[in-house]
Write an enzyme that holds these catalytic residues in place. Structure first.
Site, PDB file in Angstrom:
ATOM      1  N   GLY A 265       0.767  -1.248   0.000  1.00 21.67           N
ATOM      2  CA  GLY A 265       0.000   0.000   0.000  1.00 21.67           C
ATOM      3  C   GLY A 265       0.788   1.283   0.000  1.00 21.67           C
ATOM      4  O   GLY A 265       0.205   2.363  -0.182  1.00 21.67           O
ATOM      5  N   GLU A 299       4.138  -6.624   1.673  1.00 26.22           N
ATOM      6  CA  GLU A 299       3.702  -7.011   0.310  1.00 26.22           C
ATOM      7  C   GLU A 299       3.602  -5.797  -0.599  1.00 26.22           C
ATOM      8  O   GLU A 299       2.515  -5.518  -1.132  1.00 26.22           O
ATOM      9  CB  GLU A 299       2.315  -7.662   0.359  1.00 26.22           C
ATOM     10  CG  GLU A 299       2.143  -8.850   1.253  1.00 26.22           C
ATOM     11  CD  GLU A 299       0.662  -9.213   1.440  1.00 26.22           C
ATOM     12  OE1 GLU A 299      -0.215  -8.443   1.007  1.00 26.22           O
ATOM     13  OE2 GLU A 299       0.392 -10.258   2.019  1.00 26.22           O
ATOM     14  N   GLY A 301       3.788  -3.417  -3.879  1.00 29.94           N
ATOM     15  CA  GLY A 301       3.807  -3.546  -5.330  1.00 29.94           C
ATOM     16  C   GLY A 301       4.188  -2.215  -5.956  1.00 29.94           C
ATOM     17  O   GLY A 301       5.285  -2.026  -6.489  1.00 29.94           O
ATOM     18  N   CYS A 370     -12.594   4.114 -28.524  1.00 29.05           N
ATOM     19  CA  CYS A 370     -13.887   4.803 -28.634  1.00 29.05           C
ATOM     20  C   CYS A 370     -14.607   4.906 -27.304  1.00 29.05           C
ATOM     21  O   CYS A 370     -15.674   4.322 -27.104  1.00 29.05           O
ATOM     22  CB  CYS A 370     -14.758   4.062 -29.643  1.00 29.05           C
ATOM     23  SG  CYS A 370     -13.912   3.871 -31.193  1.00 29.05           S
TER      24      CYS A 370
END
Ligand code: LLP
Length: 447
Positions: A265, A299, A301, A370
């Protein structure tokens, strides 16, 4: 629910020079323009084409080391498990594995990827709110370090599978501490209204039940309160304080506990956020959990991979709309989905040397898909970017390639790893043939 982010004043956007100053792996060369480590991005575009994800090996290494050092300096016994959902390129995982990182995985695909990149199962933690029987079986067969369970239903399932296999599953309980991480509502995970983890008040009883089940070794407790956390350490400290209280209660019942998983986090500065340093997180862990004397896991990332990557893209055309200038890129929301999902701010740097110092005017930077949400930036101060000009979308190393799709039948972009003066394609651009691989016409349509 967290409130939506207020509109940003483009007048406060960091300048190109400020963006560069905060990203040491990027620099401006008078001749080569924007350079990553020692490789001109223009050269990569020439050889590999665009759009292309480009990662800095030096930055990945530096950040992995910074985290491990901060934890060690705080006197913690800690292991770091890279959240592979942020970047699952095998070269990136292998590099981080060489740096001593394990992996945090949430699916069979991620588990296979981490193993293929050489990360031992004994350094892999399996998280996620729903693991299939097949995934649990594979994790146990591989000898996984830890499974973070998120419900009694899941714990019962793990027990049955493990007992049937004659194995003992190392299980931690993911606890939802009901703490507001004050981040974007779509990436907040630690509130009681979120689907993640078991309710704090149920955790102790659940831990005791788990300890009595066959096939399970109760390993510890885990939490993860959200992603892109930037506003100080208050939310982390509140969550860890609750974990500490729970550990004491677990011990008071005479139940075994071996470690604490502190989640990920940690946020980064995409624009001008005050991103907490790893030392601050290590300090928060030490302050709240240090006295328990247990090893901890992390953990992360985004903090490791986010700043390390750019999405290199070429301008298809500039178009003057009724009210604004649009710069249309060959990258789109199918490549970098974050802007469409979370309204974040990603820096955009021109690559050509002259464009980095040319006068600027506001422009919207968009992709060719689009959808109106296929927009990377609004009212961004950018120089004239004629067709063929290259730009780099910054901080795209986490939740970039992993979230891309082939929407609008656009092949997945190539990935490149830069290391000093060398670079390698670490994922081929998807071919048009591969786009339709596996599709077939039923015989009643072919006759
Ligand atoms: N551990 C668990 C259990 C997680 O769910 C996550 C991320 C992490 C660790 C890693 O969090 P990080 O250190 O990267 O913040 N797609 C979103 C981010 C989603 C994060 C999901 N969980 C984005 O692009 O901002």
């Amino acid at each position: 629910m967290a409130a939506p982010a207020p509109a940003l004043d483009p007048g406060n956007d960091p300048s190109f020079a400020e963006l560069l100053a905060q990203r040491p792996h990027l620099s401006r060369h008078a001749h080569d323009g924007l350079v990553m480590e020692d490789v001109p991005l223009a050269r990569i575009a020439e050889v590999v084409g665009s759009p292309t994800w480009v990662y800095s090996a030096g930055t990945l290494r530096r950040r992995a080391r910074a985290l491990r050092t901060a934890l060690a300096d705080a006197g913690l016994t800690a292991t770091v498990h890279f959240a592979t959902k942020a970047n699952d390129n095998l070269a990136v995982l292998a590099l981080l594995g060489h740096e001593g990182l394990g992996a945090d995985v949430v699916s069979e695909g991620e588990l296979r990827g981490a193993r293929a990149a050489g990360i031992p199962a004994s350094a892999i933690v399996f998280s996620g709110v729903g693991k299939s029987e097949r995934e649990i079986r594979l994790a146990l067969a591989e000898g996984i370090m830890q499974i973070n369970a998120e419900s009694i239903e899941e714990i019962a399932m793990i027990s049955e599978i493990a007992a049937g296999m004659g194995r003992t599953a190392p299980v931690a309980i993911r606890v939802n501490p009901d703490v507001d991480a004050k981040t974007h509502a779509k990436i907040t995970t630690g509130l009681s209204e979120n689907k993640f983890g078991v309710a704090y008040d149920d955790a102790l009883a659940l831990y005791a039940r788990m300890a009595a089940l066959p096939g399970i070794r109760p390993i510890g407790i885990a939490t993860h309160i959200g992603s892109q956390i930037t506003v100080g350490m208050g939310a982390y400290r509140a969550a860890y304080a609750r974990l500490a209280e729970l550990v004491r209660a677990i011990r008071a019942q005479g139940l075994p506990i071996e470690r604490i998983d502190c989640g990920g986090g940690l946020g980064i500065a995409y624009r001008d956020e005050i991103a907490p340093a790893p030392a601050a997180l290590a300090g928060a862990i030490k302050a709240e959990l240090g006295a328990l004397g247990l090893p901890v896991m992390l953990e992360p990332g985004r903090w490791i991979a986010g700043p390390a990557g750019v999405l290199l893209s070429r301008v298809i055309l500039q178009k003057q709309g009724a009210a604004r200038r649009f710069v249309v890129l060959d990258a789109a929301m199918n490549d970098l989905l974050r802007p469409a999902m979370y309204d974040p701010w990603h820096g955009i740097l021109p690559v050509a040397p002259a464009a980095l110092v040319a006068p600027t005017a506001p422009a919207d930077v968009v992709g060719p898909v689009c959808e109106s949400s296929d927009c990377f930036a609004r009212d961004r101060a950018l120089p004239d970017l004629p067709p063929g000009a290259l730009v780099a979308l910054l901080d795209a190393g986490a939740y970039g390639a992993t979230m891309s799709s082939t929407y609008n039948a656009r092949p997945l972009a190539a990935e490149v790893l830069v290391d000093g003066a060398r670079f390698a394609v670490v994922r081929d651009r998807q071919s048009y043939e591969a786009l339709h691989t596996g599709q077939r016409l039923p015989d009643w349509l072919t006759g």
